[in-house]
Design an enzyme around this catalytic site. Structure first.
Site, PDB file in Angstrom:
ATOM      1  N   THR A  27      -2.254  -1.952  12.067  1.00  0.00           N
ATOM      2  CA  THR A  27      -2.128  -1.005  12.502  1.00  0.00           C
ATOM      3  C   THR A  27      -3.775  -0.469  12.548  1.00  0.00           C
ATOM      4  O   THR A  27      -4.271   0.993  13.176  1.00  0.00           O
ATOM      5  CB  THR A  27      -1.794   0.421  11.892  1.00  0.00           C
ATOM      6  OG1 THR A  27      -1.456  -0.149  10.364  1.00  0.00           O
ATOM      7  CG2 THR A  27       0.355  -0.450  12.255  1.00  0.00           C
ATOM      8  N   ASP A  28      -4.823  -0.177  11.417  1.00  0.00           N
ATOM      9  CA  ASP A  28      -5.465  -0.247  10.957  1.00  0.00           C
ATOM     10  C   ASP A  28      -6.467  -0.136  12.169  1.00  0.00           C
ATOM     11  O   ASP A  28      -7.690   1.220  12.236  1.00  0.00           O
ATOM     12  CB  ASP A  28      -6.279  -1.364   9.749  1.00  0.00           C
ATOM     13  CG  ASP A  28      -5.710  -0.462   8.375  1.00  0.00           C
ATOM     14  OD1 ASP A  28      -5.247   0.700   8.560  1.00  0.00           O
ATOM     15  OD2 ASP A  28      -5.722  -1.350   7.675  1.00  0.00           O
ATOM     16  N   THR A  74       0.400  -5.916   9.689  1.00  0.00           N
ATOM     17  CA  THR A  74       2.040  -5.575   9.162  1.00  0.00           C
ATOM     18  C   THR A  74       3.295  -6.243   9.811  1.00  0.00           C
ATOM     19  O   THR A  74       3.869  -6.138   8.859  1.00  0.00           O
ATOM     20  CB  THR A  74       1.846  -3.833   8.798  1.00  0.00           C
ATOM     21  OG1 THR A  74       0.271  -3.390   8.657  1.00  0.00           O
ATOM     22  CG2 THR A  74       3.185  -3.382   7.243  1.00  0.00           C
ATOM     23  N   SER A 114      -6.044  -6.123  10.131  1.00  0.00           N
ATOM     24  CA  SER A 114      -6.337  -5.599  10.937  1.00  0.00           C
ATOM     25  C   SER A 114      -7.313  -5.284  10.667  1.00  0.00           C
ATOM     26  O   SER A 114      -8.252  -4.595  11.635  1.00  0.00           O
ATOM     27  CB  SER A 114      -5.552  -4.877  12.226  1.00  0.00           C
ATOM     28  OG  SER A 114      -5.646  -3.523  12.111  1.00  0.00           O
TER      29      SER A 114
END
Length: 316
Positions: free
Chosen positions: A93-94, A13, A60
């Protein structure tokens, strides 16, 4: 000898674009050079040279073993370079906590490797990416920083404790139980306990040069969930499909539905290694003794999967 910080871009992101006022966006659209250029004075803040490299360009959620392999290899090469003072990895972030734990288990801890991210894309009206990147570079340039760290929203986390806990808030990450390692405030690093934490040697550092790590496929390790109404069908299906390891996200203090236990015993008899983690985000489940499987030593299920996968490679 002039020192430098190397910034490795992997997408996410932080490199995403979309309508400035909307929630919809596409991750991994901008290159790492564009992220660096969006932070005026980044090199001056670091106090040393910056080098940017595009290692991958993915959302991610789609992180895979091949990208992990390239990331770990490149980080190891850079850490061995006397000119490199530290590394920053821009990441989605995932799965950031998974990549952080993988690198923690593999890389020498004598220099910092800082993962950073964003919850809003680069084109958002108030994007958090530029500040997060600045904080990560400041952390990577700090003379006391060591090992694999995560920097997000001014907070410094360790690879073991950090987890993404919220799908949308800017403060999506936390280190439950242990708390953060420190904070970046007004361009200064403040350690939570007055001094930098010790960074231990990686448990699987020798794997970086091994055939098992450097060739596909990596050992297949899956995660199963103990829940109301669970049965052993999924476990049996995993074993039939050639799984090498199973991590069970167990209830409470490592408890398992009674229907799962015989299926897990069959899996162990078939040569599958089993680890038990807790579904609970807080606390540390008791050690398991007298069973054909082991506890995950307090790791979350996703991090326990990584450690078991590396264990299996090391045993190869």
């Amino acid at each position: 000898m002039d020192k430098k910080i190397v910034i490795l871009g992997t997408g996410g992101t932080i490199a995403g674009t979309g309508a400035a006022g909307g929630h919809a966006y596409l991750a991994a659209q901008l290159g790492v050079d564009a992220l660096v250029q969006a932070v005026p004075g980044l090199q001056q803040a670091a106090g040393m040279a910056l080098q940017a490299e595009q290692l991958a360009q993915i959302d991610s959620k789609d992180m895979d073993h091949a990208t992990w392999l390239r990331l770990a290899r490149r980080c190891a090469e850079l850490l061995a370079d006397a000119q490199v003072a530290g590394i920053v990895v821009t990441h989605g972030t995932d799965t950031l906590e998974e990549s952080a734990w993988l690198l923690h288990e593999l890389l020498p801890a004598d220099k910092p490797v800082v993962l950073t991210c964003a919850m809003r894309p680069a084109t958002a009206l108030l994007s958090d990416g530029p500040q997060n990147l600045l904080d990560a570079v400041l952390l990577a340039a700090h003379p006391q920083a060591r090992g694999v760290l995560v920097s997000a929203l001014g907070t410094v986390h360790g690879a073991r404790a950090v987890s993404k806990l919220h799908p949308q808030r800017l403060d999506a990450f936390a280190s439950l139980g242990s708390g953060p390692l420190g904070w970046v405030e007004a361009g200064q690093l403040r350690w939570a306990h007055g001094a930098a934490p010790a960074a231990g040697a990686p448990r699987h550092g020798a794997l970086l040069q091994s055939r098992a790590f450097n060739q596909a496929p990596w050992p297949r390790v899956e995660i199963a969930l103990s829940h109301a109404g669970a049965d052993g069908a999924l476990i049996d299906w995993m074993v039939a499909g050639g799984v090498r390891g199973i991590v069970v996200a167990a209830t409470g203090n490592g408890t398992l539905h009674q229907a799962l236990q015989p299926a897990l015993a069959r899996a162990v008899d078939a040569g599958v290694q089993v680890r038990i983690a807790s579904r609970c985000p807080l606390g540390h489940m008791a050690a398991i003794a007298g069973r054909p499987w082991r506890d995950a030593e307090g790791l979350s299920p996703v991090k326990a999967r990584i450690s078991l996968m590396l264990d299996l490679m090391q045993q190869a």
